[in-house]
Design a protein around this motif. Structure first.
Motif, PDB file in Angstrom:
ATOM      1  N   ARG A  67     106.962  24.660 -22.932  1.00 30.91           N
ATOM      2  CA  ARG A  67     107.570  25.982 -22.764  1.00 30.91           C
ATOM      3  C   ARG A  67     106.504  27.051 -22.560  1.00 30.91           C
ATOM      4  NH1 ARG A  67     111.478  24.604 -26.941  1.00 30.91           N
ATOM      5  NH2 ARG A  67     110.196  25.752 -28.449  1.00 30.91           N
ATOM      6  N   THR A  68     105.406  26.951 -23.300  1.00 30.43           N
ATOM      7  CA  THR A  68     104.309  27.916 -23.158  1.00 30.43           C
ATOM      8  C   THR A  68     103.678  27.822 -21.775  1.00 30.43           C
ATOM      9  OG1 THR A  68     103.855  27.745 -25.527  1.00 30.43           O
ATOM     10  CG2 THR A  68     102.137  28.698 -24.144  1.00 30.43           C
ATOM     11  N   ALA A  69     103.469  26.592 -21.307  1.00 32.94           N
ATOM     12  CA  ALA A  69     102.877  26.400 -19.973  1.00 32.94           C
ATOM     13  C   ALA A  69     103.799  26.946 -18.888  1.00 32.94           C
ATOM     14  CB  ALA A  69     102.588  24.929 -19.742  1.00 32.94           C
ATOM     15  N   CYS A  70     105.114  26.739 -19.058  1.00 34.64           N
ATOM     16  CA  CYS A  70     106.073  27.252 -18.077  1.00 34.64           C
ATOM     17  C   CYS A  70     106.065  28.778 -18.055  1.00 34.64           C
ATOM     18  CB  CYS A  70     107.484  26.740 -18.376  1.00 34.64           C
ATOM     19  SG  CYS A  70     107.713  24.995 -17.978  1.00 34.64           S
ATOM     20  N   SER A  71     105.982  29.395 -19.218  1.00 38.01           N
ATOM     21  CA  SER A  71     105.964  30.863 -19.293  1.00 38.01           C
ATOM     22  C   SER A  71     104.731  31.423 -18.598  1.00 38.01           C
ATOM     23  CB  SER A  71     105.984  31.316 -20.757  1.00 38.01           C
ATOM     24  OG  SER A  71     107.152  30.867 -21.404  1.00 38.01           O
ATOM     25  N   ILE A  72     103.587  30.822 -18.834  1.00 41.00           N
ATOM     26  CA  ILE A  72     102.349  31.276 -18.189  1.00 41.00           C
ATOM     27  C   ILE A  72     102.436  31.092 -16.671  1.00 41.00           C
ATOM     28  CG2 ILE A  72      99.874  30.853 -17.971  1.00 41.00           C
ATOM     29  CD1 ILE A  72      99.872  30.099 -20.948  1.00 41.00           C
ATOM     30  N   SER A  73     102.993  29.957 -16.239  1.00 38.58           N
ATOM     31  CA  SER A  73     103.132  29.698 -14.802  1.00 38.58           C
ATOM     32  C   SER A  73     104.056  30.716 -14.143  1.00 38.58           C
ATOM     33  CB  SER A  73     103.679  28.287 -14.567  1.00 38.58           C
ATOM     34  OG  SER A  73     102.799  27.320 -15.100  1.00 38.58           O
ATOM     35  N   ASN A  92     101.864  21.701 -32.980  1.00 33.88           N
ATOM     36  CA  ASN A  92     102.664  22.079 -31.817  1.00 33.88           C
ATOM     37  C   ASN A  92     103.288  20.840 -31.202  1.00 33.88           C
ATOM     38  OD1 ASN A  92     102.129  24.782 -32.005  1.00 33.88           O
ATOM     39  ND2 ASN A  92     100.263  24.634 -30.782  1.00 33.88           N
ATOM     40  N   SER A  93     104.594  20.908 -31.010  1.00 29.90           N
ATOM     41  CA  SER A  93     105.286  19.783 -30.400  1.00 29.90           C
ATOM     42  C   SER A  93     105.071  19.817 -28.891  1.00 29.90           C
ATOM     43  CB  SER A  93     106.783  19.861 -30.716  1.00 29.90           C
ATOM     44  OG  SER A  93     107.344  21.013 -30.110  1.00 29.90           O
ATOM     45  N   PRO A  94     105.196  18.666 -28.227  1.00 33.73           N
ATOM     46  CA  PRO A  94     105.060  18.648 -26.762  1.00 33.73           C
ATOM     47  C   PRO A  94     106.051  19.589 -26.082  1.00 33.73           C
ATOM     48  CG  PRO A  94     104.973  16.422 -27.646  1.00 33.73           C
ATOM     49  CD  PRO A  94     105.354  17.326 -28.787  1.00 33.73           C
ATOM     50  N   ARG A  95     107.272  19.718 -26.641  1.00 32.33           N
ATOM     51  CA  ARG A  95     108.269  20.602 -26.033  1.00 32.33           C
ATOM     52  C   ARG A  95     107.822  22.053 -26.088  1.00 32.33           C
ATOM     53  NH1 ARG A  95     114.252  20.024 -28.216  1.00 32.33           N
ATOM     54  NH2 ARG A  95     113.865  17.955 -27.329  1.00 32.33           N
ATOM     55  N   LYS A  96     107.231  22.485 -27.196  1.00 29.17           N
ATOM     56  CA  LYS A  96     106.763  23.861 -27.331  1.00 29.17           C
ATOM     57  C   LYS A  96     105.590  24.126 -26.398  1.00 29.17           C
ATOM     58  CE  LYS A  96     105.520  27.297 -30.793  1.00 29.17           C
ATOM     59  NZ  LYS A  96     105.292  27.544 -32.224  1.00 29.17           N
ATOM     60  N   ARG A  97     104.701  23.148 -26.237  1.00 30.16           N
ATOM     61  CA  ARG A  97     103.572  23.310 -25.324  1.00 30.16           C
ATOM     62  C   ARG A  97     104.050  23.426 -23.879  1.00 30.16           C
ATOM     63  NH1 ARG A  97     100.997  19.487 -28.837  1.00 30.16           N
ATOM     64  NH2 ARG A  97     101.536  17.774 -27.432  1.00 30.16           N
TER      65      ARG A  97
END
Length: 199
Positions: free
Chosen positions: A30-36, A23-28
């Motif tokens: 995006r996932t954190a932003c979606s959860i937030s 997992n790239s830092p950019r994908k991580r």
């Protein structure tokens, strides 16, 4: 044939190359932003102020009398119980509660209550007695007599509530209006049906 040394891995031309994806830092991010965003949406939905609901839970006819002298008029005595419900996580304090009761578009009278409190996610009941003396119905008296003979009378109610929602030091002013059509069985003195909509 390939020869292998004990200390080195054996590599032949038939071996396949494997690529390990991480997992790239950019994908991580995006996932954190979606959860937030999902959590924030849930919090906004839970804490966003909503209007209280007002419903007639009891309507009792004490007396109905039609007079024809000197003019056609009606004396009505009603007992009402109103239920004010608050579905928010805030407490609700209403400064005024006004309920107009009418018949076929003609207002018979008003119920007024002041300074009530409804706890968070709770309900409060308001009892009131209405005495309408000498209400002139004119052409509607025929319909009233027919409804009384059938044993069911339709009433119109419009409830207006003014107050504020409060949580700690925060207060949100609130005003709501609910109109209902209530059909009363004059024999059993119970509500047959009630249909409400919020304006």
């Amino acid at each position: 044939m390939a020869t292998c040394k004990p200390s080195c891995p054996c590599i032949s031309h038939h071996d396949q190359d494997y690529v390990v994806l991480s997992n790239s830092p950019r994908k991580r991010r995006r996932t954190a932003c979606s959860i937030s965003l999902l959590l924030l949406s849930g919090l906004v939905y839970a804490f966003w102020p909503s209007d209280p609901t007002v419903k007639i839970v009891r309507l009792h006819v004490k007396n109905i009398q039609v007079r024809t002298v000197p003019v056609v008029a009606i004396d009505v005595s009603l007992l009402l119980t109103l239920k004010v419900s608050n579905g928010d996580v805030y407490s609700f304090h209403y400064t005024t509660l006004d309920v107009a009761v009418g018949y076929r578009g003609k207002t018979l009278g008003h119920i007024r209550s002041h300074n009530g409190h409804v706890r968070a996610c709770g309900s409060s009941y308001v009892d009131a007695e209405l005495d309408f003396d000498g209400v002139e119905l004119f052409s509607d008296v025929v319909y009233m007599l027919q409804d009384l003979a059938k044993g069911s009378v339709p009433f119109d109610t419009v409830a207006e509530v003014t107050g504020h929602l409060g949580l700690l030091f925060f207060h949100f002013p609130l005003k709501t209006k609910v109109a209902c059509e209530v059909v009363l069985n004059t024999i059993t003195r119970k509500i047959l049906r009630q249909k409400c909509h919020q304006n």
